[in-house]
Design a protein around this motif. Structure first.
Motif, PDB file in Angstrom:
ATOM      1  N   GLY A 126      11.181  43.008  37.900  1.00 55.17           N
ATOM      2  CA  GLY A 126      10.261  41.961  38.288  1.00 55.17           C
ATOM      3  C   GLY A 126       9.553  41.333  37.105  1.00 55.17           C
ATOM      4  O   GLY A 126       9.269  40.129  37.097  1.00 55.17           O
ATOM      5  N   ALA A 127       9.281  42.135  36.095  1.00 58.35           N
ATOM      6  CA  ALA A 127       8.535  41.640  34.941  1.00 58.35           C
ATOM      7  C   ALA A 127       9.414  40.945  33.908  1.00 58.35           C
ATOM      8  O   ALA A 127       8.956  40.003  33.243  1.00 58.35           O
ATOM      9  CB  ALA A 127       7.790  42.799  34.276  1.00 58.35           C
ATOM     10  N   PHE A 128      10.681  41.384  33.762  1.00 60.56           N
ATOM     11  CA  PHE A 128      11.464  40.939  32.604  1.00 60.56           C
ATOM     12  C   PHE A 128      12.831  40.339  32.925  1.00 60.56           C
ATOM     13  O   PHE A 128      13.482  39.798  32.026  1.00 60.56           O
ATOM     14  CB  PHE A 128      11.654  42.112  31.640  1.00 60.56           C
ATOM     15  N   MET A 129      13.295  40.427  34.152  1.00 55.22           N
ATOM     16  CA  MET A 129      14.659  39.975  34.454  1.00 55.22           C
ATOM     17  C   MET A 129      14.642  38.739  35.338  1.00 55.22           C
ATOM     18  O   MET A 129      14.115  38.816  36.469  1.00 55.22           O
ATOM     19  CB  MET A 129      15.420  41.099  35.155  1.00 55.22           C
ATOM     20  N   PRO A 130      15.268  37.626  34.910  1.00 60.90           N
ATOM     21  CA  PRO A 130      15.701  37.316  33.545  1.00 60.90           C
ATOM     22  C   PRO A 130      14.502  36.937  32.681  1.00 60.90           C
ATOM     23  O   PRO A 130      13.417  36.808  33.223  1.00 60.90           O
ATOM     24  CB  PRO A 130      16.652  36.125  33.758  1.00 60.90           C
ATOM     25  N   PRO A 131      14.706  36.765  31.366  1.00 59.55           N
ATOM     26  CA  PRO A 131      15.978  36.700  30.655  1.00 59.55           C
ATOM     27  C   PRO A 131      16.565  38.058  30.284  1.00 59.55           C
ATOM     28  O   PRO A 131      17.742  38.153  29.970  1.00 59.55           O
ATOM     29  CB  PRO A 131      15.628  35.913  29.395  1.00 59.55           C
ATOM     30  N   LEU A 132      15.755  39.118  30.280  1.00 62.70           N
ATOM     31  CA  LEU A 132      16.324  40.414  29.921  1.00 62.70           C
ATOM     32  C   LEU A 132      17.109  40.992  31.084  1.00 62.70           C
ATOM     33  O   LEU A 132      16.779  40.760  32.254  1.00 62.70           O
ATOM     34  CB  LEU A 132      15.217  41.396  29.521  1.00 62.70           C
ATOM     35  N   GLY A 133      18.148  41.753  30.777  1.00 59.24           N
ATOM     36  CA  GLY A 133      18.811  42.551  31.790  1.00 59.24           C
ATOM     37  C   GLY A 133      18.117  43.899  31.910  1.00 59.24           C
ATOM     38  O   GLY A 133      17.655  44.454  30.920  1.00 59.24           O
ATOM     39  N   VAL A 134      18.014  44.402  33.118  1.00 62.02           N
ATOM     40  CA  VAL A 134      17.481  45.752  33.348  1.00 62.02           C
ATOM     41  C   VAL A 134      18.606  46.574  33.947  1.00 62.02           C
ATOM     42  O   VAL A 134      19.141  46.234  35.014  1.00 62.02           O
ATOM     43  CB  VAL A 134      16.250  45.729  34.271  1.00 62.02           C
ATOM     44  N   HIS A 135      18.969  47.646  33.286  1.00 61.00           N
ATOM     45  CA  HIS A 135      20.160  48.418  33.642  1.00 61.00           C
ATOM     46  C   HIS A 135      19.766  49.887  33.790  1.00 61.00           C
ATOM     47  O   HIS A 135      19.316  50.509  32.826  1.00 61.00           O
ATOM     48  CB  HIS A 135      21.231  48.256  32.568  1.00 61.00           C
ATOM     49  N   VAL A 136      19.926  50.434  34.974  1.00 59.36           N
ATOM     50  CA  VAL A 136      19.462  51.794  35.235  1.00 59.36           C
ATOM     51  C   VAL A 136      20.550  52.807  34.912  1.00 59.36           C
ATOM     52  O   VAL A 136      21.738  52.549  35.084  1.00 59.36           O
ATOM     53  CB  VAL A 136      18.999  51.965  36.699  1.00 59.36           C
ATOM     54  N   GLY A 163      14.774  56.521  33.236  1.00 58.16           N
ATOM     55  CA  GLY A 163      13.664  57.357  33.668  1.00 58.16           C
ATOM     56  C   GLY A 163      13.832  57.936  35.052  1.00 58.16           C
ATOM     57  O   GLY A 163      13.053  58.796  35.466  1.00 58.16           O
ATOM     58  N   CYS A 164      14.838  57.459  35.794  1.00 60.88           N
ATOM     59  CA  CYS A 164      15.156  57.960  37.143  1.00 60.88           C
ATOM     60  C   CYS A 164      13.979  57.783  38.103  1.00 60.88           C
ATOM     61  O   CYS A 164      13.730  58.629  38.960  1.00 60.88           O
ATOM     62  CB  CYS A 164      15.595  59.421  37.093  1.00 60.88           C
ATOM     63  N   ASP A 165      13.271  56.680  37.947  1.00 60.41           N
ATOM     64  CA  ASP A 165      12.142  56.325  38.810  1.00 60.41           C
ATOM     65  C   ASP A 165      12.413  54.911  39.313  1.00 60.41           C
ATOM     66  O   ASP A 165      12.207  53.933  38.596  1.00 60.41           O
ATOM     67  CB  ASP A 165      10.839  56.397  38.014  1.00 60.41           C
ATOM     68  N   ARG A 166      12.897  54.801  40.567  1.00 58.31           N
ATOM     69  CA  ARG A 166      13.326  53.498  41.072  1.00 58.31           C
ATOM     70  C   ARG A 166      12.193  52.482  41.064  1.00 58.31           C
ATOM     71  O   ARG A 166      12.408  51.317  40.718  1.00 58.31           O
ATOM     72  CB  ARG A 166      13.895  53.631  42.488  1.00 58.31           C
ATOM     73  N   ALA A 167      10.990  52.895  41.426  1.00 55.17           N
ATOM     74  CA  ALA A 167       9.869  51.958  41.451  1.00 55.17           C
ATOM     75  C   ALA A 167       9.614  51.396  40.055  1.00 55.17           C
ATOM     76  O   ALA A 167       9.318  50.204  39.894  1.00 55.17           O
ATOM     77  CB  ALA A 167       8.619  52.643  41.997  1.00 55.17           C
ATOM     78  N   HIS A 168       9.743  52.234  39.045  1.00 57.76           N
ATOM     79  CA  HIS A 168       9.561  51.775  37.671  1.00 57.76           C
ATOM     80  C   HIS A 168      10.643  50.775  37.290  1.00 57.76           C
ATOM     81  O   HIS A 168      10.358  49.731  36.670  1.00 57.76           O
ATOM     82  CB  HIS A 168       9.590  52.966  36.711  1.00 57.76           C
ATOM     83  N   SER A 169      11.883  51.054  37.675  1.00 56.27           N
ATOM     84  CA  SER A 169      12.989  50.148  37.357  1.00 56.27           C
ATOM     85  C   SER A 169      12.805  48.803  38.049  1.00 56.27           C
ATOM     86  O   SER A 169      13.029  47.740  37.447  1.00 56.27           O
ATOM     87  CB  SER A 169      14.321  50.772  37.783  1.00 56.27           C
ATOM     88  N   VAL A 170      12.394  48.833  39.302  1.00 53.12           N
ATOM     89  CA  VAL A 170      12.172  47.598  40.047  1.00 53.12           C
ATOM     90  C   VAL A 170      11.040  46.797  39.406  1.00 53.12           C
ATOM     91  O   VAL A 170      11.106  45.560  39.302  1.00 53.12           O
ATOM     92  CB  VAL A 170      11.880  47.909  41.529  1.00 53.12           C
TER      93      VAL A 170
END
Length: 308
Positions: free
Chosen positions: A189-199, A178-185
């Motif tokens: 914060g909500a899902f990593m771990p166990p999920l990976g978040v990859h921009v 989505g190219c929105d750093r705040a959204h990625s962060v």
């Protein structure tokens, strides 16, 4: 093929592969496999065919299935392929997902169905459930693909949390393009771990790496695999700060062009192979004047295949 809190969903760089085409605009299997082998040879953990950068929805189910088979036949280990199985029609997404499982691919990159807009969270959840339940395979790994500026259908925290709860082994990560750093962060914060978040937005890679993201699916990695890898593995090194500025400069340069035709133009410059300029409609290939302009800018920018 399960995910645990100690194992990120994705490690290393998995270039979002550009798709080379023949004169009749069919997929050039030989160039496709050669490109994938070269990327893995440059240190990439694997490759990702038929995402947004690879014009995935512009190709038919059979074309995509045959091209993935050609990668394997061309010497690319199936376990190093993350297949984008995203289609507008759920039966086709399921068919490509089953095919990825059949060949032993690492996993699947999957956006929600993207033709109808304004759909509810429940509709998005139901779509994923139909594919996951239809596949019915404990080996299934899925990276949820959030790219709302292209798909028109985003992935809310509620959708992600529900799918994670229902399918804790299958849902292993999120690709946030989505190219929105705040959204990625916030996702991290909500899902990593166990999920990976990859921009997907390369300038955001160091920030996500500091938060624990250990991999990326990147379009620029088609020709800057080593540089993109440093952004993930060495986010605070002095050399990485210089790499980050180079990426920002390149993206600013590319802002004057349609993105995928321009990325293919860079491949044509780097390889000396004009076949890379071809795209599928509705994209329009760079004309000669635009390509020469891009070529001058890329040569001035300077890409060194030994270090980039």
């Amino acid at each position: 093929m399960t995910s645990t809190a100690s194992t990120p969903a994705l490690r290393g760089i998995w270039p979002a592969m550009l798709t080379p085409l023949r004169a009749d605009l069919s997929i050039d299997h030989e160039r496709f496999a050669a490109h994938a082998r070269a990327l893995i040879g440059a240190g990439c953990a694997g490759v990702t065919p038929f995402g947004t950068t690879g014009e995935g929805p512009s190709f038919s189910l059979d074309e995509r299935r045959q091209a993935v088979d050609a990668l394997v036949a061309g010497g690319v280990p199936a376990a190093k392929i993350l297949v984008s199985t995203s289609c507008a029609a759920l039966p086709e997404t399921l068919a490509l997902t089953r095919h990825a499982l059949a060949i032993g691919a690492w996993g699947c990159l999957m956006m929600p169905p993207f033709f109808l807009k304004g759909v509810s969270d429940q509709g998005v959840i139901d779509a994923y459930r139909q594919v996951i339940d239809g596949a019915a395979d404990p080996r299934l790994r899925i990276l949820l693909y959030h790219i709302p500026q292209v798909s028109g259908v985003g992935l809310s925290h509620e959708v992600i949390a529900t799918l994670q709860r229902l399918y804790p082994q299958a849902i292993v990560g999120i690709k946030d393009s989505g190219c929105d750093r705040a959204h990625s962060v916030a996702l991290a914060g909500a899902f990593m771990p166990p999920l990976g978040v990859h921009v997907g937005n390369e300038p955001d890679l160091p920030e996500l790496a500091r938060l624990g993201s250990a991999g990326a699916v990147s379009g620029l990695a088609n020709f800057l695999p080593r540089l993109v890898d440093r952004l993930v593995r060495q986010p605070d090194e002095a050399a990485t700060a210089r790499d980050l500025e180079r990426v920002k400069t390149l993206l600013a340069l590319l802002g004057g062009y349609s993105l995928t035709p321009a990325l293919k133009g860079i491949m044509a410059v780097q390889t000396g192979d004009a076949h890379w300029l071809r795209v599928r409609a509705p994209l329009v290939a760079l004309d000669d004047a635009r390509f020469r302009s891009l070529e001058r800018e890329i040569r001035a920018f300077g890409i060194d295949p030994r270090t980039d």
